[in-house]
Design an enzyme around this catalytic site. Structure first.
Site: not given
Ligand code: TRP
Length: 336
Positions: A115, A199, A202
């Site tokens: 991240k 994956k 969102k």
């Protein structure tokens, strides 16, 4: 303190709504678990501060996600459902645990590396200590099991290490090292509809990669029609899907919807192409999501009722959390 025989705790970041990946990968397992054991589920709104979110948006994201969970079958009469920030013990315990966790342990967390990307120096300290807050989330309730996906397993391992070190350092028996929980029926790892190797997420810029709880029947059918596939017929053995990630994803979705194995689904479709399989999949998805969407619309219409549900969940959570935090303060020498 008495040890619960089995207590499940899990959280999800309130990013807005749920997509099919959350639903099949996590939430439907939560729904099944609440029938079997004591469960606490929370909206991880403190964790959400580690991503850029508008202050004005956070509260509505929490309500929206709570409504989506209830629409999906989380029953507030059975499970304790609440917002993390409403139970101040999470943040307080997190501080004590930050003094137990070691920098070297956090440096090994792959999610932080992913991240923070190239800009480690510019990442927030909160993003770095995110897994310690997550440890507090579960240790606070002395959870025995934490249902999480593969990507969160390392954080649960860390929670175990923190629990063991804390009790060792203070010669206490306060925390229960939690187990990642794998059971609870078929959990699908749902991938993007356009790329079987990443994956469903969102954060993908393309809406065509995912299905939302709020998508209309037509949108669902269209996304499945346009989903990436290959021209081969379906095999009769799951091994035949290994080099076909997009095909495997769609079969996995069908299997999760029917709560059957991929092998069983292939029993129905072996030899057929996606021209036959896709309409069946779209139909199964519409049959599952349609009723959830209507329930969601009803829940959204009454935000005051949602707030009441979350308030009563938080009150119950505080009752469970307070004795653990009090004991932790005492053990480290901060008794008042
Ligand atoms: N980090 C989890 C995720 O991104 C969310 C989460 C926060 C969580 N606290 C937790 C999950 C405690 C399980 C237990 O999916």
């Amino acid at each position: 303190m008495s040890r619960p025989a089995m207590r499940v705790v899990s959280g999800i970041q309130p990013t807005g709504g749920l997509h099919l990946g959350n639903l099949l990968g996590a939430i439907l397992r939560w729904v099944r678990m609440q029938e079997k054991t004591e469960c606490l589920f929370f909206l991880a709104d403190l964790h959400a501060l580690t991503i850029d979110v508008e202050p004005g948006q956070l509260q509505s994201n929490v309500r929206e996600m709570a409504a989506a969970l209830i629409a999906s079958g989380i029953d507030p009469a059975k499970s304790t459902l609440f917002a993390q920030s409403a139970v101040s013990q999470h943040a307080e315990l997190a501080w004590l645990l930050q003094c137990t966790a070691r920098v070297g342990w956090l440096n090994r967390m792959t999610q932080f590396k992913d991240k923070s990307g190239k800009n480690k120096e510019g990442a927030s300290v909160g993003l770095y200590t995110y897994p310690v807050l997550q440890a507090a989330d579960v240790l606070l309730y002395r959870a025995t099991h934490v249902p999480v996906g593969e990507d969160q397993k390392q954080h649960i391992e860390l929670a175990r290490d923190i629990a063991l070190k804390f009790d060792n350092d203070y010669d206490s028996e306060l925390f229960i090292p939690p187990e990642p929980y794998i059971g609870g029926g078929t959990a699908a790892r749902v991938m993007s509809l356009r790329d079987g190797k990443s994956k469903m997420s969102k954060s993908d810029p393309s809406e065509m990669t995912r299905i939302h709880l709020t998508d209309s029947d037509d949108e669902i059918a269209q996304k499945i029609r346009k989903a990436k596939t290959d021209p081969e017929p379906l095999p009769d053995d799951p091994a035949g899907l290994d080099a076909r990630p997009e095909a495997k994803n769609l079969l996995g979705i069908m299997a999760a919807l029917q709560d059957r194995s991929i092998e069983a689904v292939l029993g129905d479709y072996a030899g057929q192409g996606f021209g036959q399989f896709k309409p069946a999949l779209a139909e199964a998805l519409v049959a599952m999501i349609g009723p959830l969407r209507s329930r969601l619309e009803q829940l959204r219409a009454d935000p005051a009722e949602l707030d009441r549900i979350l308030d009563s969940g938080a009150a119950r959570a505080r009752e469970l959390a307070a004795p653990t935090l009090a004991e932790a303060y005492k053990v480290v020498g901060l008794t008042r």
